[in-house]
Design an enzyme around this catalytic site. Structure first.
Site, PDB file in Angstrom:
ATOM      1  CG  LEU A 131       3.437   5.157 -11.193  1.00  0.00           C
ATOM      2  CD1 LEU A 131       2.662   6.390 -11.609  1.00  0.00           C
ATOM      3  CD2 LEU A 131       2.723   4.422 -10.092  1.00  0.00           C
ATOM      4  CE1 TYR A 176      -3.896   6.398  -9.488  1.00  0.00           C
ATOM      5  CE2 TYR A 176      -3.903   5.251  -7.398  1.00  0.00           C
ATOM      6  CZ  TYR A 176      -3.675   5.254  -8.751  1.00  0.00           C
ATOM      7  OH  TYR A 176      -3.212   4.121  -9.368  1.00  0.00           O
ATOM      8  CE  LYS A 195      -0.285   5.770  -7.198  1.00  0.00           C
ATOM      9  NZ  LYS A 195      -0.367   4.507  -7.924  1.00  0.00           N
ATOM     10  CD  GLU A 201       3.613   0.881 -15.059  1.00  0.00           C
ATOM     11  OE1 GLU A 201       3.818   0.978 -13.841  1.00  0.00           O
ATOM     12  OE2 GLU A 201       3.274   1.847 -15.765  1.00  0.00           O
TER      13      GLU A 201
HETATM   14  N1  PDD Z   1      -0.608   1.126  -7.741  1.00  0.00           N
HETATM   15  N2  PDD Z   1       2.653   0.883 -11.614  1.00  0.00           N
HETATM   16  C1  PDD Z   1       1.319   1.104 -11.587  1.00  0.00           C
HETATM   17  C2  PDD Z   1       0.589   1.219 -12.891  1.00  0.00           C
HETATM   18  C3  PDD Z   1       0.654   1.237 -10.357  1.00  0.00           C
HETATM   19  O1  PDD Z   1      -0.666   1.484 -10.327  1.00  0.00           O
HETATM   20  C4  PDD Z   1       1.392   1.099  -9.141  1.00  0.00           C
HETATM   21  C5  PDD Z   1       0.758   1.225  -7.782  1.00  0.00           C
HETATM   22  C6  PDD Z   1       2.775   0.851  -9.230  1.00  0.00           C
HETATM   23  C7  PDD Z   1       3.648   0.726  -7.994  1.00  0.00           C
HETATM   24  O2  PDD Z   1       3.834   1.976  -7.372  1.00  0.00           O
HETATM   25  P1  PDD Z   1       4.135   2.089  -5.812  1.00  0.00           P
HETATM   26  O3  PDD Z   1       5.301   1.226  -5.529  1.00  0.00           O
HETATM   27  O4  PDD Z   1       4.408   3.535  -5.600  1.00  0.00           O
HETATM   28  O5  PDD Z   1       2.890   1.605  -5.072  1.00  0.00           O
HETATM   29  C8  PDD Z   1       3.367   0.761 -10.479  1.00  0.00           C
HETATM   30  C9  PDD Z   1      -1.325   1.445  -6.529  1.00  0.00           C
HETATM   31  C10 PDD Z   1      -0.922   0.644  -5.344  1.00  0.00           C
HETATM   32  C11 PDD Z   1      -2.813   1.408  -6.828  1.00  0.00           C
HETATM   33  O6  PDD Z   1      -3.169   1.869  -7.909  1.00  0.00           O
HETATM   34  O7  PDD Z   1      -3.595   0.965  -5.984  1.00  0.00           O
END
Ligand code: PDD
Length: 291
Positions: free
Chosen positions: A209, A37, A153, A185
């Site tokens: 991630l 996703y 992801k 994280e």
């Molecule tokens: N989540 N680490 C994890 C485990 C995440 O699920 C996310 C983002 C991030 C930050 O990634 P980015 O800057 O690309 O949004 C880091 C999204 C927002 C979600 O699962 O809804």
């Protein structure tokens, strides 16, 4: 009440009302969490870092041995159509691709392959209220129980779900994941630490991630002369930090001011994080809201 998901949604080449969008209960996303996703923020009806999000989607699909069902330009068409049909100027676009539905349940990939399921929808961008930003939020630490490919992801998010729920039950906004004594994280965010004016960022490994927001933060730190070290952060350093922040496409930059019930630094959002938040807003406004 404003609906959370705009109509129409996109499903396998069609634009249709959410209520009419159906998939097989044998879909491997449902049976195995076998899918990927993306979440893309949209400001003033412009998708932020769309190329980077679509590149990460491609990298994750390759990582789980799937062919992308759509070319980059076709994804862009889908995204633009959803954005234009939705009632909000600032949105969040969710994309999901699964390995599709076989006629049986078998862990191994369907052979011959079946059509993947591609789904996307627009929802309103939920931003952090100014009052919350002013105080910062509370977080807990939890052991990182996820698998070894956290750089992908993927939709199999049970460990993240349980960690975030533990945070919610503790009255906190996020759970920080600790593996082998190191900060990796958050359950749904990347985490940065500030010590003595230096910004510390965990490196991109298979255990984190690679956030799109994380990359923007590193670019801003480098271009504005903010001292930066990209290296592993020990749990002990996290606990002795002057500032801790979470970053994500939906949270942007948000200070964590309480960790496991203890104040982080002064217990208030710190100056480095405040500056970074402002740089992020300036950057966003320059690239997204011009004209
Ligand atoms: N989540 N680490 C994890 C485990 C995440 O699920 C996310 C983002 C991030 C930050 O990634 P980015 O800057 O690309 O949004 C880091 C999204 C927002 C979600 O699962 O809804």
């Amino acid at each position: 009440m404003t609906p959370y998901v705009a109509d129409p949604v996109y499903l396998n080449g069609q634009y249709l009302p959410l209520a009419d969008a159906g998939i097989s209960p044998l879909d491997r996303g449902f049976l195995y969490g076998d899918g990927v996703y993306e979440v893309i923020p949209v400001y003033s009806r412009q998708a932020f870092r769309i190329d980077e999000h679509l590149q990460r989607l491609q990298a994750t699909l390759a990582g789980i041995h799937m062919t992308n069902p759509l070319a980059v330009d076709d994804w862009k068409t889908v995204i633009f159509k959803l954005i234009n049909a939705a009632p909000w100027d600032d949105q969040s676009i969710y994309l999901q691709v699964t390995r599709g539905a076989d006629n049986k349940r078998d862990h191994a990939f369907p052979s011959p392959p079946v059509a993947p399921t591609a789904f996307a929808f627009a929802s309103p961008l939920v931003t952090t209220p100014a009052e919350t930003r002013a105080t910062g939020v509370a977080a807990i630490t939890v052991p990182d129980l996820r698998w070894g490919r956290c750089d992908l992801k993927v939709i199999s998010l049970l460990a993240n779900v349980l960690a975030r729920q533990q945070a919610v039950e503790a009255g906190c906004a996020e759970a920080l994941l600790i593996r082998d004594g190191l900060l990796k994280e958050g359950a749904a965010s990347n985490i940065f630490v500030v010590k003595d004016g230096v910004l510390l960022a965990p490196p991109k490994t298979q255990l984190m991630l690679p956030g799109i927001t994380y990359d923007v933060i590193l670019e801003l730190a480098e271009s504005r002369g903010q001292p930066l070290e990209i290296r592993e952060i020990a749990e002990t350093e996290l606990r002795a930090a002057d500032e801790v922040w979470m970053t994500s496409s939906t949270k942007e930059v948000l200070a964590i001011t309480t960790l496991d019930g203890q104040p982080v630094g002064s217990g208030r959002p710190g100056p480095v994080g405040e500056r970074m938040w402002q740089w992020y807003q300036d950057f966003k406004n320059t690239v997204m809201r011009k004209g």
